[in-house]
Design a protein around this motif. Sequence first.
Motif, short mmCIF file in Angstrom:
data_model
loop_
_atom_site.label_atom_id
_atom_site.label_comp_id
_atom_site.label_asym_id
_atom_site.label_seq_id
_atom_site.Cartn_x
_atom_site.Cartn_y
_atom_site.Cartn_z
N LYS A 12 50.49 -1.08 -6.16
CA LYS A 12 49.94 -2.24 -5.46
C LYS A 12 48.68 -1.82 -4.73
O LYS A 12 48.72 -0.92 -3.88
N MET A 59 57.32 -7.08 -3.06
CA MET A 59 57.21 -7.20 -4.51
C MET A 59 58.57 -7.44 -5.15
O MET A 59 58.68 -8.17 -6.14
N GLY A 62 59.33 -11.18 -4.86
CA GLY A 62 58.37 -12.14 -5.39
C GLY A 62 57.32 -12.63 -4.41
O GLY A 62 56.57 -13.55 -4.72
N GLU A 65 52.70 -9.66 -5.93
CA GLU A 65 52.74 -9.28 -7.34
C GLU A 65 52.17 -7.87 -7.50
O GLU A 65 51.15 -7.53 -6.89
N GLU A 70 55.89 -2.48 -13.88
CA GLU A 70 56.85 -3.56 -14.13
C GLU A 70 58.02 -3.47 -13.16
O GLU A 70 58.45 -2.37 -12.77
N TYR A 79 57.92 -10.24 -13.64
CA TYR A 79 56.52 -10.66 -13.55
C TYR A 79 55.87 -10.80 -14.92
O TYR A 79 54.66 -11.00 -15.03
N LYS A 82 53.24 -15.84 -18.02
CA LYS A 82 52.36 -16.55 -17.11
C LYS A 82 52.81 -18.00 -16.98
O LYS A 82 53.61 -18.50 -17.77
N ARG A 86 56.86 -18.02 -16.17
CA ARG A 86 57.13 -17.17 -15.01
C ARG A 86 57.78 -17.98 -13.89
O ARG A 86 58.71 -17.52 -13.24
N TRP A 90 61.47 -17.29 -12.07
CA TRP A 90 61.70 -17.12 -10.64
C TRP A 90 62.65 -18.18 -10.08
O TRP A 90 63.41 -17.92 -9.16
#
Length: 321
Positions: A12, A59, A62, A65, A70, A79, A82, A86, A90
């Motif tokens: 990150k 992370m 959630g 990101e 992964e 994650y 898209k 996604r 979630w």
Amino acid sequence: MPPLLEFHNVDKVFRRSRGLLAGKSEIPAVDGVNLALHPGETLGLVGESGCGKSTLARMAVGLLEPSAGEIYFEGQSVYGGKGAARQARWRALRPKIQMVFQDPNASLNPRMAVGESVGEPLLCLGLEPDARKRRQKVAEMLERVGIGPDHLKRRPHEFSGGQRQRLAVARALIARPALVVCDEPTSSLDASVQAQVLNLLADLQDEFKPAYLFISHDLAVIRHMSDRTAVMYAGKIVEQAGGAELFARPLHPYSQLLVAAALGEGDEDEATAPTGPAAEGCAFAPRCPVRRPQCGLLPPQMRRLDGRRLVRCHSPRLGKG
């Protein structure tokens, strides 16, 4: 048993503007983290302020990101993909992953009665749409954490700090999640109340069987709660071991420093000195009492010692303690 939660080479990086002409600077917060947490287990994550613990926690649930790598929950990337795919993933994960924050005011709406606030996950996650049954479940959970049913209509400011944290724990566990991320959940409490909340978390784990990712800078808390412990420094995991193993014989020099300070045998100020910029080699090298020439040149790799023990260090003293 397959892991419940896995971090695979997770990074990150935060980007900060330095001005119109200077562009942006990059601040690495988490660097190449690999961790696994199994169902029903408590994994303690310890390290000084600024090492990346809370970023890792956010992370996992959630709120942030990853920049790279992964994160897997129950074997599926959380994650990946898209857009709508996604979001749908979630929505399915929300009842299974909850968080207890350091400050209970972060999870309790000051304008809502605590009965509404604790029951909100059941409503928002679609777990109990019936208002009467929802109130019943809230009353049962509040009683389980030591808050009487006559307190349902009170506001958060009418409770003590320890009671508010109990309410936050009730709010996190009412959905019966498989994973609860506890980010410094007792650091703002005095010692006696801290012990009560820790014992409550342990009792609720025995009853409901969630896994805990338990984050703290307090080694005494980590030792009390954890089945396994990971030590974090400057965004990297530098040691992983069973809880008893780590405290009986820490192998990484930074772990040794932390344990010595916790036992009153070392310098607490040295153990909690601010993390500086990462060195070209090992980030801990400038502070390390056993550093060697290659420590400032080559980043150490994680290696396995004593069976399940994992340590990131060049030191030849490893395994000889």
